[in-house]
Design an enzyme around this catalytic site. Sequence first.
Site, PDB file in Angstrom:
ATOM      1  N   LYS A   1       3.195   3.923  -5.434  1.00  0.00           N
ATOM      2  CA  LYS A   1       2.917   5.023  -5.325  1.00  0.00           C
ATOM      3  C   LYS A   1       3.815   5.990  -5.314  1.00  0.00           C
ATOM      4  O   LYS A   1       3.837   7.359  -5.333  1.00  0.00           O
ATOM      5  CB  LYS A   1       2.019   5.058  -3.921  1.00  0.00           C
ATOM      6  CG  LYS A   1       0.669   4.261  -4.011  1.00  0.00           C
ATOM      7  CD  LYS A   1      -0.008   4.653  -2.617  1.00  0.00           C
ATOM      8  CE  LYS A   1      -1.424   3.987  -2.706  1.00  0.00           C
ATOM      9  NZ  LYS A   1      -1.295   2.369  -2.479  1.00  0.00           N
TER      10      LYS A   1
ATOM     11  N   HIS B   1       0.864  -1.337  -0.117  1.00  0.00           N
ATOM     12  CA  HIS B   1      -0.040  -0.106   0.129  1.00  0.00           C
ATOM     13  C   HIS B   1       1.105   1.252   0.051  1.00  0.00           C
ATOM     14  O   HIS B   1       0.760   2.136  -0.644  1.00  0.00           O
ATOM     15  CB  HIS B   1      -0.962  -0.077   1.365  1.00  0.00           C
ATOM     16  CG  HIS B   1      -1.912   1.108   1.163  1.00  0.00           C
ATOM     17  ND1 HIS B   1      -2.934   1.267   0.226  1.00  0.00           N
ATOM     18  CD2 HIS B   1      -2.183   1.967   2.205  1.00  0.00           C
ATOM     19  CE1 HIS B   1      -3.692   2.200   0.296  1.00  0.00           C
ATOM     20  NE2 HIS B   1      -3.435   2.826   1.591  1.00  0.00           N
TER      21      HIS B   1
ATOM     22  N   PHE C   1      -8.291   4.572   5.175  1.00  0.00           N
ATOM     23  CA  PHE C   1      -8.790   5.506   6.194  1.00  0.00           C
ATOM     24  C   PHE C   1     -10.010   5.061   6.507  1.00  0.00           C
ATOM     25  O   PHE C   1     -11.016   4.531   5.834  1.00  0.00           O
ATOM     26  CB  PHE C   1      -8.964   6.896   5.480  1.00  0.00           C
ATOM     27  CG  PHE C   1      -7.796   7.797   6.002  1.00  0.00           C
ATOM     28  CD1 PHE C   1      -6.564   7.739   6.516  1.00  0.00           C
ATOM     29  CD2 PHE C   1      -7.815   8.925   5.050  1.00  0.00           C
ATOM     30  CE1 PHE C   1      -5.891   8.556   6.873  1.00  0.00           C
ATOM     31  CE2 PHE C   1      -6.846  10.037   5.183  1.00  0.00           C
ATOM     32  CZ  PHE C   1      -5.563   9.550   6.055  1.00  0.00           C
TER      33      PHE C   1
ATOM     34  N   GLU D   1       2.357  -0.612   8.041  1.00  0.00           N
ATOM     35  CA  GLU D   1       2.311  -1.696   6.931  1.00  0.00           C
ATOM     36  C   GLU D   1       3.624  -2.547   7.236  1.00  0.00           C
ATOM     37  O   GLU D   1       3.768  -3.885   7.085  1.00  0.00           O
ATOM     38  CB  GLU D   1       2.520  -1.367   5.766  1.00  0.00           C
ATOM     39  CG  GLU D   1       2.270  -2.243   4.432  1.00  0.00           C
ATOM     40  CD  GLU D   1       1.939  -1.766   3.052  1.00  0.00           C
ATOM     41  OE1 GLU D   1       2.094  -0.417   2.965  1.00  0.00           O
ATOM     42  OE2 GLU D   1       1.661  -2.518   2.215  1.00  0.00           O
TER      43      GLU D   1
ATOM     44  N   HIS E   1      -0.959   8.416  -4.777  1.00  0.00           N
ATOM     45  CA  HIS E   1      -2.000   7.768  -4.113  1.00  0.00           C
ATOM     46  C   HIS E   1      -3.231   8.067  -4.741  1.00  0.00           C
ATOM     47  O   HIS E   1      -3.736   9.270  -4.608  1.00  0.00           O
ATOM     48  CB  HIS E   1      -1.938   7.977  -2.731  1.00  0.00           C
ATOM     49  CG  HIS E   1      -3.055   6.962  -2.022  1.00  0.00           C
ATOM     50  ND1 HIS E   1      -3.601   6.295  -2.579  1.00  0.00           N
ATOM     51  CD2 HIS E   1      -3.358   7.274  -0.684  1.00  0.00           C
ATOM     52  CE1 HIS E   1      -4.575   5.524  -1.656  1.00  0.00           C
ATOM     53  NE2 HIS E   1      -4.075   6.194  -0.517  1.00  0.00           N
TER      54      HIS E   1
END
Lengths: 416, 396
Positions: free
Chosen positions: A339, A307, A402, A318, A344
């Site tokens: 990313k 991620h 989130f 992570e 993102h």
Amino acid sequence: MASRAVAVTGIGIVTSLGQGAEENWQKLVAGESGIHRITRFPTDNLRTTIGGSVDFLLEQPFSATQLSFALARTAAEEAIAQAKIGAPGDFPGDLFLASPPVEHEWPQRVRLDRQAPGQPHTYAGMMGAAAQAGEDLYVDFLNGTIADKLADEFGTKGSPITLTTACASGATAIQLGVEAIRRGQTKAALAIGTDGSIHMEALIRFTLLSALSTNNEDPTKAARPFGKGRDGFVMAEGAGALVLEDAEAARARGATILGYIRGVGEAADTFHRTRSNPSGEAIIRAINNALGDAGITPDDVDYINAHGTSTPENDKMEAFGIQAVFGDKAGDVPVSSNKSMIGHALTAAGAVEAVISILTLQHQVLPPTINHDGPQDIPLDFVPNEARPAHVDLILSNSFGFGGQNVCLVIGRNPD
Amino acid sequence: MTREVWITGQGLLSPLGQDLETTWAGLHDPAAIAAAADTGFLPPFTIFPASLPPLDKFVPKRGDQRAMGPLMLSGCVAAAMAMEQAGLAGAAPEVLKQINLMVGVGGGERDEKVDETILAALNGRDDGNLLAEQLQTELRPTLFLAQLPNLFAGNISIVLGVSGSSRTFMGEEAAGVDAVRVAFERIQGGQADLFLVGSAFNASRQDIPLLYQAGGYLLEDPKRPFWQRPKAGMCLGSAGAFLVIESRESAEARGAKPLARLKAVVNDRCRRDPGQATANAAREWAQVAPKPGCAVLSAATGVGPVTAEEHDFLLAKVNGPDQVQVRATAAALGHSMECAFVTNLVLAIKAARTGKLFPALTDDPVEAAPARDFDQVVVSTWGHRRGEGLALVERI
């Protein structure tokens, strides 16, 4: 539980790097960044002035709905053309769309305010103008519109799903498609993640949450996943689309299979609205659920598409989760974050990264984590700065949102 | 694999009451229904507001209460009620990790005063720098529902500890139907056992009604007969509605009593060319195959001409061999958009268990069938613009 293998037979992608799998892959393995100065609106007095906006698809002005639709359509066209499935306008399966929530934006509010027959600068005044203001002020701001238009254009079957699980949305769209195929409800599914929502209010709201990088000086250096000096994510736009098929049905029609969605796993965090539990419990559970669903162990994983948002919090948690699941061998599994190059893409990210994972399997090359210089504080192999040839059969792709939604996919070169 | 799906918990907030029983009683009381309509909040339009019960019982932490607006609180309260009835409130973490959360919601917690302040400062100008300055001054550093609609579900996870999964569907009426449908299909197909599924809608706002008025859908004259209104035929109503649904095996293993059986949930869409919605509904009806004499709770929106099309479809079921009894709940509760379908599912539980409906809510022949007992209830949801869904609830 008996379940059917799910194949990927078509992929499509648009990011700040460009349009299409070929262009994106070339730039990803070259370590190029798509992050640039935002020109869509004035940024003179903003703390963040950079992003991975997609400026080449539509002429301004456009709303988030219009761009998100254009991105999704472009990616879906590419994926369906590659899969050679169905007939034009007649996709033989369901649509699962991850797309950003929409609402009137400032240009629409100002337009209504200007037309208000009385009570200027109030909702009551805008209400008086609304019925005559133009149907676009309604249709373009319904949450169901993007999926509805895609269903019309591609002829998908059934009730199209529009979903959000924040930054995990793209992975959830794939998960829903995989589940529908596994239970035999459909032979094919079109899973799309799209996000074209870089507008001023969105940027400012994320700024107020201290979530964005303010490394404005050199935009290409701002996204620094897992690196020292990472100071937030870089908002980006894009779309990823995958044609998912019952593998048996795909083989029967002679389709070229690009890879398989071997496992899906999810877990919700109940700890806090933006922070994950310091124990990493939900992240670890989501990874383990995906590995378990695929029937594999951590030892089988060749590469992790992280991620890796470049926020201090996500990347720490992570990495912690990876270390917890992979134990002593964590340092041996390469981990990289797309990313670092594309920013993102929020709602789209999980689907975009699944597409890149398929490309990784096809090319047997790991895309790098760029902007990875100086001393490291996390002892993992982040494939720093340069792409690396590797033998890759099984990829774990992480998406953490989130609001506590965590989704992991296991993507493989072979069906079992 | 086809497994039986049971409903083991329900929670409801409506303009007529703060639970199912009060709402059900209100549906029998024309005075209560008349009192539920509010013509003063958003003139010239009528809305049906709902009030929240004291929060401490459902959302004990003050910090959690402050983190949510009325929309999210309505959902959280209804979800807490459903969890309690299903015997899952305060369950052990191992149990909570097995519960999957599915919601269908929209947006709607903007700070309207801030918007008006900024509009006044802009004074009709497209001035990006001024807008940037205003937004940076006026917006608060809080999470925002229109940015993260999954917060609706996220807050339920935090307050109730539900952590198996969390998925949010968006897209008006169909989002509510599809949230229940996908949960139902996953249980039926053996992919999961236990779901908390629901929605909420807050009509006491200006931003969301503004969106529907931009489409020309809000009703000005509430005396227009419900089933024969023009396009501008919708009164919005607030609601919060949740269900716990699970496989029969799961319910029996944990000793939970069923409230009703969820026999089927189907949904489809069309472009709404004349007759298309009827064709979808007819196909779904055949697929679901309810017994003759069943009840139908329709979530018809009042928006013409599609409500009239649904009327004709249902009237044929009233007068034909199906001999159904129909009620249009939006005539008493207003239309709660994403939440309309789940609201009617909760009402369907009560109807299926008692075998009786409340009195007709309109004077139309479609609601004039003679009362007779039934044990199956069809929930029909034709969205104001898209989506034709059907569910079947059955007494156990």
